[in-house]
Motif scaffolding. Structure first.
Motif, PDB file in Angstrom:
ATOM      1  N   PRO A   1       0.744  -1.304  -0.079  1.00 23.98           N
ATOM      2  CA  PRO A   1      -0.002   0.062   0.046  1.00 23.98           C
ATOM      3  C   PRO A   1       1.047   1.200  -0.010  1.00 23.98           C
ATOM      4  O   PRO A   1       0.350   2.341  -0.623  1.00 23.98           O
ATOM      5  CB  PRO A   1      -0.791   0.057   1.413  1.00 23.98           C
ATOM      6  CG  PRO A   1      -0.821  -1.463   1.447  1.00 23.98           C
ATOM      7  CD  PRO A   1       0.448  -2.284   0.957  1.00 23.98           C
ATOM      8  N   GLU A   2       1.920   1.237   0.483  1.00 27.58           N
ATOM      9  CA  GLU A   2       2.821   2.379   0.472  1.00 27.58           C
ATOM     10  C   GLU A   2       3.693   2.728  -0.915  1.00 27.58           C
ATOM     11  O   GLU A   2       4.444   3.258  -0.893  1.00 27.58           O
ATOM     12  CB  GLU A   2       3.977   2.098   1.999  1.00 27.58           C
ATOM     13  CG  GLU A   2       3.359   2.139   3.078  1.00 27.58           C
ATOM     14  CD  GLU A   2       2.668   0.725   3.371  1.00 27.58           C
ATOM     15  OE1 GLU A   2       3.273  -0.203   2.863  1.00 27.58           O
ATOM     16  OE2 GLU A   2       1.931   0.662   4.494  1.00 27.58           O
ATOM     17  N   GLY A   3       3.770   1.492  -1.667  1.00 24.40           N
ATOM     18  CA  GLY A   3       4.252   1.723  -2.998  1.00 24.40           C
ATOM     19  C   GLY A   3       5.637   1.099  -3.120  1.00 24.40           C
ATOM     20  O   GLY A   3       5.958   0.713  -4.282  1.00 24.40           O
ATOM     21  N   GLU A   4       5.819   0.431  -2.070  1.00 22.43           N
ATOM     22  CA  GLU A   4       7.109  -0.412  -2.090  1.00 22.43           C
ATOM     23  C   GLU A   4       6.828  -1.699  -2.740  1.00 22.43           C
ATOM     24  O   GLU A   4       5.794  -2.387  -2.475  1.00 22.43           O
ATOM     25  CB  GLU A   4       7.592  -0.525  -0.772  1.00 22.43           C
ATOM     26  CG  GLU A   4       8.271   0.609   0.046  1.00 22.43           C
ATOM     27  CD  GLU A   4       9.301   1.104  -0.799  1.00 22.43           C
ATOM     28  OE1 GLU A   4      10.413   0.275  -1.233  1.00 22.43           O
ATOM     29  OE2 GLU A   4       9.328   2.513  -0.751  1.00 22.43           O
ATOM     30  N   GLN A   5       7.880  -2.287  -3.555  1.00 26.47           N
ATOM     31  CA  GLN A   5       7.550  -3.689  -4.154  1.00 26.47           C
ATOM     32  C   GLN A   5       7.972  -4.718  -3.075  1.00 26.47           C
ATOM     33  O   GLN A   5       8.580  -4.969  -2.244  1.00 26.47           O
ATOM     34  CB  GLN A   5       8.734  -3.672  -5.266  1.00 26.47           C
ATOM     35  CG  GLN A   5       8.932  -5.315  -6.010  1.00 26.47           C
ATOM     36  CD  GLN A   5       9.689  -5.327  -7.162  1.00 26.47           C
ATOM     37  OE1 GLN A   5       9.855  -4.374  -7.831  1.00 26.47           O
ATOM     38  NE2 GLN A   5      10.159  -6.544  -7.638  1.00 26.47           N
ATOM     39  N   ARG A   6       6.653  -5.659  -3.431  1.00 29.54           N
ATOM     40  CA  ARG A   6       6.460  -6.788  -2.245  1.00 29.54           C
ATOM     41  C   ARG A   6       7.752  -7.749  -2.743  1.00 29.54           C
ATOM     42  O   ARG A   6       8.061  -7.918  -3.580  1.00 29.54           O
ATOM     43  CB  ARG A   6       5.194  -7.355  -2.301  1.00 29.54           C
ATOM     44  CG  ARG A   6       4.091  -6.602  -2.189  1.00 29.54           C
ATOM     45  CD  ARG A   6       2.677  -7.077  -2.375  1.00 29.54           C
ATOM     46  NE  ARG A   6       1.733  -6.788  -1.541  1.00 29.54           N
ATOM     47  CZ  ARG A   6       0.470  -6.621  -1.706  1.00 29.54           C
ATOM     48  NH1 ARG A   6       0.091  -6.983  -2.890  1.00 29.54           N
ATOM     49  NH2 ARG A   6      -0.360  -6.250  -1.097  1.00 29.54           N
ATOM     50  N   ASP A   7       8.006  -8.526  -1.259  1.00 31.00           N
ATOM     51  CA  ASP A   7       8.885  -9.763  -1.627  1.00 31.00           C
ATOM     52  C   ASP A   7       8.438 -10.584  -2.345  1.00 31.00           C
ATOM     53  O   ASP A   7       7.172 -10.715  -2.525  1.00 31.00           O
ATOM     54  CB  ASP A   7       9.265  -9.962  -0.242  1.00 31.00           C
ATOM     55  CG  ASP A   7      10.071  -9.141   0.549  1.00 31.00           C
ATOM     56  OD1 ASP A   7      10.746  -8.168   0.163  1.00 31.00           O
ATOM     57  OD2 ASP A   7      10.035  -9.065   1.716  1.00 31.00           O
ATOM     58  N   GLY A   8       9.352 -11.304  -3.314  1.00 26.71           N
ATOM     59  CA  GLY A   8       8.904 -12.437  -3.920  1.00 26.71           C
ATOM     60  C   GLY A   8       8.203 -11.952  -5.479  1.00 26.71           C
ATOM     61  O   GLY A   8       7.824 -13.103  -5.989  1.00 26.71           O
ATOM     62  N   VAL A   9       8.147 -10.793  -5.647  1.00 27.79           N
ATOM     63  CA  VAL A   9       7.745 -10.427  -7.182  1.00 27.79           C
ATOM     64  C   VAL A   9       8.746 -10.181  -7.875  1.00 27.79           C
ATOM     65  O   VAL A   9       9.888  -9.587  -7.951  1.00 27.79           O
ATOM     66  CB  VAL A   9       7.095  -9.087  -6.812  1.00 27.79           C
ATOM     67  CG1 VAL A   9       6.497  -8.630  -8.075  1.00 27.79           C
ATOM     68  CG2 VAL A   9       5.570  -9.361  -5.992  1.00 27.79           C
ATOM     69  N   LEU A  10       8.548 -10.820  -9.183  1.00 23.29           N
ATOM     70  CA  LEU A  10       9.564 -10.652 -10.306  1.00 23.29           C
ATOM     71  C   LEU A  10       8.760 -10.059 -11.541  1.00 23.29           C
ATOM     72  O   LEU A  10       7.772 -10.763 -11.675  1.00 23.29           O
ATOM     73  CB  LEU A  10      10.067 -12.091 -10.650  1.00 23.29           C
ATOM     74  CG  LEU A  10      11.085 -11.921 -12.049  1.00 23.29           C
ATOM     75  CD1 LEU A  10      12.376 -11.328 -11.594  1.00 23.29           C
ATOM     76  CD2 LEU A  10      11.626 -13.403 -12.217  1.00 23.29           C
ATOM     77  N   TYR A  11       8.943  -8.869 -12.002  1.00 25.19           N
ATOM     78  CA  TYR A  11       8.411  -8.273 -13.140  1.00 25.19           C
ATOM     79  C   TYR A  11       9.035  -8.533 -14.411  1.00 25.19           C
ATOM     80  O   TYR A  11      10.306  -8.891 -14.578  1.00 25.19           O
ATOM     81  CB  TYR A  11       8.409  -6.641 -12.944  1.00 25.19           C
ATOM     82  CG  TYR A  11       7.367  -6.319 -11.663  1.00 25.19           C
ATOM     83  CD1 TYR A  11       6.073  -6.229 -12.406  1.00 25.19           C
ATOM     84  CD2 TYR A  11       7.955  -5.656 -10.473  1.00 25.19           C
ATOM     85  CE1 TYR A  11       5.215  -5.539 -11.227  1.00 25.19           C
ATOM     86  CE2 TYR A  11       7.136  -5.118  -9.887  1.00 25.19           C
ATOM     87  CZ  TYR A  11       5.838  -5.250  -9.887  1.00 25.19           C
ATOM     88  OH  TYR A  11       4.723  -4.696  -9.027  1.00 25.19           O
ATOM     89  N   PHE A  12       8.054  -8.506 -15.597  1.00 26.07           N
ATOM     90  CA  PHE A  12       8.655  -8.665 -16.883  1.00 26.07           C
ATOM     91  C   PHE A  12       8.030  -7.594 -17.826  1.00 26.07           C
ATOM     92  O   PHE A  12       7.086  -7.021 -17.543  1.00 26.07           O
ATOM     93  CB  PHE A  12       8.334 -10.080 -17.557  1.00 26.07           C
ATOM     94  CG  PHE A  12       6.978 -10.290 -17.794  1.00 26.07           C
ATOM     95  CD1 PHE A  12       6.362  -9.928 -18.764  1.00 26.07           C
ATOM     96  CD2 PHE A  12       6.346 -11.143 -16.674  1.00 26.07           C
ATOM     97  CE1 PHE A  12       4.774 -10.375 -18.959  1.00 26.07           C
ATOM     98  CE2 PHE A  12       4.993 -11.393 -16.735  1.00 26.07           C
ATOM     99  CZ  PHE A  12       4.106 -10.884 -18.105  1.00 26.07           C
TER     100      PHE A  12
END
Length: 452
Positions: free
Chosen positions: A186-197
């Motif tokens: 909710p604060e905008g930080e990337q969550r742990d365990g997420v990989l973007y493509f």
């Protein structure tokens, strides 16, 4: 090897046996239903069957969901795992609701699972299967009579992701604002365990946003997004001028893309493990997105980058997704269509049904940019139960009226398209029309039954 049904009691074992027998009888009858009926029967008798059977997948489960591309992406991941000597339980025929997942678990053996799951069924299936990896590709408007607006789907997905933080790893499309936002706290930080493509080759951007354009507003503050560039529909590079939310930088990114028409593409991909080059035999920029999702998933599943690249280079089209079959000496390329984004890179033979599996509401055809093809189509055969409505849509799109012919029957219309062609025929069915077409081709000995 997984014991798909470990701890099954005598009653549960009897239910499994009966459901398998129903599936065998359905396939033997030649009337189809072999990918769904066994699961329907089993779930009617045992509502928790997916959880019970899934508990035997000791190496974990991967779930793939998206409006467009989930069948192809799951097929790519299956090919990557096969190259690594792994053969997951997989609903490869594309039956992606609970009964399709249940059928695959019922009839296959393996140590890990790989399931494509319909967008609306993702929360329920994820709750039952306890996945170790979830791959989310995109959300487009699709069959509104079945699922409601995509914002509601995005909210459901957000709840699923939030509930599984710390339990499940995620592969998310950075270029879809609705999907990318799921990977942030909710604060905008990337969550742990997420990989973007995502795609970072600006040369592939559209000159302007398409008519079939979704995800125009920021989910955090409601302000319209500002797009620097877009690639397919609303997939692209964006930011919110009001709250500052913006596309995350993808760790798996296509930095150089060469599209070679129906022959496929050549793509240079940046990954956390170094650069790889993909020679993909499937056409279109949308398949580059599917491949990026599969690369990211393969890395998460512990497959070496060079093995991933090799597997994708040998890919065959998934069921109904640009597979090409010769009919009377003419190549027929089959592309499933079901929503506006799926109808912007296609032409020639269109079969429109409006059954439950297609979605009763076919108003999406008025959002699809058929106008873009008006000057490039020599002849189109409109088939299926709603063929006249399809023909009317093409007329309003500016297609020459003399080029449009209505032949409702699947077999007769396909034969007419092939007989009048001057080269390749593009077959564009909705889902149930695709099943009819593939059965017709199988009956003629031109293709395998779709569940095989």
């Amino acid at each position: 090897m997984a014991r798909n049904g470990t701890g099954r009691g005598g009653f549960f074992g009897a239910k499994l046996a009966l459901s398998r027998a129903v599936g065998a009888a359905s396939r033997a009858s030649g009337r189809g239903g072999g990918t769904t009926l066994p699961g329907r029967v089993l779930l009617r008798m045992e509502p928790e069957a997916i959880a019970r059977l899934g508990s035997g997948l000791d190496r974990g489960t991967t779930i793939v969901s998206a409006t467009n591309g989930k069948t192809t992406t799951a097929g790519m991941i299956a090919a990557i795992l096969a190259a690594d000597g792994r053969h997951p339980v997989h609903n490869r025929a594309g039956s992606n609701m609970t009964w399709g997942v249940a059928t695959a678990l019922l009839e296959q053996r393996g140590e890990e699972g790989l399931f494509e799951v319909d967008e609306a069924w993702l929360p329920r299936v994820a709750e039952q299967l306890d996945p170790s990896l979830v791959v989310l590709g995109n959300l487009f408007r699709d069959q509104l009579d079945r699922y409601g607006e995509m914002e509601a789907l995005a909210d459901d997905w957000a709840g699923t992701v939030a509930a599984r933080v710390g339990l499940t790893r995620f592969v998310l499309n950075a270029d879809d604002p609705l999907i990318a936002d799921l990977g942030r706290e909710p604060e905008g930080e990337q969550r742990d365990g997420v990989l973007y493509f995502g795609i970072e080759d600006d040369s592939q951007a559209l000159p302007e946003l398409q008519h079939a354009f979704d995800a125009k507003h920021c989910r955090r503050c409601g302000h319209p997004y500002a797009y620097e560039r877009a690639f397919v529909g609303h997939l692209g590079h964006y930011s919110c001028p009001n709250c500052g939310a913006q596309r995350p930088r993808p760790e798996v990114a296509a930095t150089e893309i060469e599209l070679h028409g129906m022959d496929g593409s050549r793509t240079r991909v940046r990954t956390p493990s170094g650069e790889i080059e993909l020679k993909l035999p499937l056409p279109g920029l949308y398949n580059v997105y599917n491949a990026l999702a599969a690369v990211a998933a393969g890395l998460r599943l512990g497959v070496a980058p060079e093995r991933i690249a090799g597997a994708l280079g040998e890919m065959r089209a998934a069921f109904g997704r640009v597979e090409t079959i010769e009919v009377g000496g003419t190549p027929v390329s089959i592309l499933l269509i079901k929503n506006p984004a799926g109808a912007n890179e296609i032409d020639l033979w269109i079969a429109l049904n409006a059954r439950i599996a297609d979605g009763r509401d076919v108003s999406w055809i008025w959002d699809a940019d058929f106008e873009l093809l008006a000057g490039g189509v020599r002849r189109v055969i409109c088939a299926g139960a709603r063929a006249p409505e399809m023909a009317l849509r093409l007329k309003y799109a500016g297609w020459p009226q003399e080029a449009i012919e209505v032949v409702p029957g699947i077999g007769a219309s396909l034969d007419a398209a092939v007989a009048g062609s001057q080269g390749r025929v593009f077959a564009l069915p909705t889902y149930t029309a695709l099943l009819e077409l593939r059965k017709l081709l199988a009956d003629r000995g031109l293709a395998k039954e779709f569940w095989r």
